[in-house]
Write a protein that holds these residues in place. Structure first.
Motif, PDB file in Angstrom:
ATOM      1  N   ASP A  55      39.952 -21.873  12.082  1.00 20.41           N
ATOM      2  CA  ASP A  55      40.543 -22.936  11.084  1.00 20.41           C
ATOM      3  C   ASP A  55      41.210 -24.220  12.331  1.00 20.41           C
ATOM      4  OD1 ASP A  55      42.493 -24.775   9.946  1.00 20.41           O
ATOM      5  OD2 ASP A  55      43.205 -23.202   8.843  1.00 20.41           O
ATOM      6  N   PRO A  56      40.743 -25.237  12.254  1.00 16.21           N
ATOM      7  CA  PRO A  56      41.152 -26.297  13.321  1.00 16.21           C
ATOM      8  C   PRO A  56      42.652 -26.792  13.331  1.00 16.21           C
ATOM      9  CG  PRO A  56      39.808 -27.415  11.580  1.00 16.21           C
ATOM     10  CD  PRO A  56      39.911 -25.916  11.239  1.00 16.21           C
ATOM     11  N   GLN A  57      43.292 -26.456  12.140  1.00 16.20           N
ATOM     12  CA  GLN A  57      44.891 -26.788  12.029  1.00 16.20           C
ATOM     13  C   GLN A  57      44.780 -28.305  12.526  1.00 16.20           C
ATOM     14  OE1 GLN A  57      46.636 -24.737  10.801  1.00 16.20           O
ATOM     15  NE2 GLN A  57      45.780 -22.732  11.251  1.00 16.20           N
ATOM     16  N   PRO A  58      44.367 -29.103  11.869  1.00 19.77           N
ATOM     17  CA  PRO A  58      44.308 -30.557  12.314  1.00 19.77           C
ATOM     18  C   PRO A  58      45.608 -31.393  12.282  1.00 19.77           C
ATOM     19  CG  PRO A  58      43.395 -30.306   9.962  1.00 19.77           C
ATOM     20  CD  PRO A  58      43.733 -29.140  10.403  1.00 19.77           C
ATOM     21  N   GLN A  59      46.536 -30.876  11.315  1.00 20.11           N
ATOM     22  CA  GLN A  59      47.871 -31.439  11.539  1.00 20.11           C
ATOM     23  C   GLN A  59      48.678 -31.345  12.710  1.00 20.11           C
ATOM     24  OE1 GLN A  59      46.763 -29.172   9.319  1.00 20.11           O
ATOM     25  NE2 GLN A  59      47.140 -29.929   7.130  1.00 20.11           N
ATOM     26  N   LEU A  60      49.094 -32.408  13.145  1.00 17.80           N
ATOM     27  CA  LEU A  60      49.907 -32.355  14.464  1.00 17.80           C
ATOM     28  C   LEU A  60      50.885 -31.413  14.460  1.00 17.80           C
ATOM     29  CD1 LEU A  60      50.105 -33.439  17.207  1.00 17.80           C
ATOM     30  CD2 LEU A  60      51.932 -35.325  16.451  1.00 17.80           C
ATOM     31  N   SER A  61      51.609 -31.200  13.457  1.00 25.04           N
ATOM     32  CA  SER A  61      52.683 -30.375  13.012  1.00 25.04           C
ATOM     33  C   SER A  61      52.286 -28.835  13.232  1.00 25.04           C
ATOM     34  CB  SER A  61      53.473 -30.358  11.613  1.00 25.04           C
ATOM     35  OG  SER A  61      52.484 -30.078  10.763  1.00 25.04           O
ATOM     36  N   ARG A  62      50.787 -28.633  13.297  1.00 26.30           N
ATOM     37  CA  ARG A  62      50.392 -27.341  13.369  1.00 26.30           C
ATOM     38  C   ARG A  62      49.560 -26.724  14.532  1.00 26.30           C
ATOM     39  NH1 ARG A  62      50.487 -24.434   8.395  1.00 26.30           N
ATOM     40  NH2 ARG A  62      48.883 -23.089   9.070  1.00 26.30           N
ATOM     41  N   GLU A  63      49.934 -27.828  15.523  1.00 25.32           N
ATOM     42  CA  GLU A  63      49.362 -27.628  16.719  1.00 25.32           C
ATOM     43  C   GLU A  63      49.545 -26.180  17.306  1.00 25.32           C
ATOM     44  OE1 GLU A  63      49.218 -29.557  21.259  1.00 25.32           O
ATOM     45  OE2 GLU A  63      50.658 -30.271  19.855  1.00 25.32           O
TER      46      GLU A  63
END
Length: 216
Positions: free
Chosen positions: A119-127
């Motif tokens: 999962d690339p977790q694209p949202q900055l909040s999920r870095e």
């Protein structure tokens, strides 16, 4: 939860090649000797899903031990069942949260790490949840033997670029980088293993990115 998922959860709990998180940590520091009953190198696939890459790596390299790590038991079920049915004894699966890897493996116990289509977790909040974020890279550095490699194979250009940036920022050693694996010289039999999802990405004409790096 559907009946099929419940059945898989119940069945996977009986598989000898699966270690559940509630089983304690009986193999920490001794996966090769105690779990696999040999002295061969230990290789991890993180967020292994159905374990397709784990199982196929094990077919190619009978002299190594492969452990697929994932939290979802109904996914692990497929790879574990295939390994049992096909008599592939150098495969195991560990059902845990990847954040807890250091609780289950000793420093320097792992020879290589594979991360395939996470999962690339694209949202900055999920870095922080990206499997190549600094907090995860710090764990891998502890787990890997000197000279051990991390491999990232992904269809997500953003995650690929992010990881390359972290490799540069942290002054890690980059061995291979390509944004189009199958039009590069690196697509050998190992990197040409294709999961169900990768096949779908390729049908949609997505490029496949690949990075190989180490901590020294």
């Amino acid at each position: 939860m559907g009946k099929d998922k419940l059945r898989r959860f119940a069945e996977v709990d009986t598989f000898k090649n699966v270690v559940q998180m509630d089983a304690g940590k009986p193999f920490k520091g001794n996966w090769a000797n105690e779990f696999f009953k040999n002295n061969n190198p230990v290789v991890l696939e993180l967020a292994c899903g159905k374990g397709e890459y784990t199982v196929n790596l094990a077919r190619l390299f009978p002299g190594k031990n492969f452990i697929g790590v994932d939290y979802k038991g109904n996914r692990i079920w497929r790879g574990a069942k295939t390994a049992l049915e096909d008599g592939i004894n150098n495969v195991g699966f560990l059902r845990i949260q990847i954040e807890n890897l250091l609780d289950y493996f000793a420093p320097g116990e792992v020879d290589e790490i594979w991360i395939t289509f996470p999962d690339p977790q694209p949202q900055l909040s999920r870095e922080k949840k990206r499997l190549t974020s600094p907090r995860f890279l710090a764990m891998y550095k502890v787990l890997l033997k000197p000279g051990g490699f991390v491999n990232l194979k992904t269809d997500n250009d953003g995650l690929h670029a992010y990881t390359a940036e972290k490799i540069d920022e942290l002054k890690l050693k980059l061995h291979i980088r390509t944004e189009d694996l199958y039009h590069s010289p690196y697509a050998d039999e190992v990197l040409s293993i294709k999961t169900y999802y990768e096949k779908k990405y390729l049908q949609d004409n997505k490029n496949i990115n690949y990075l190989k790096f180490s901590f020294e």
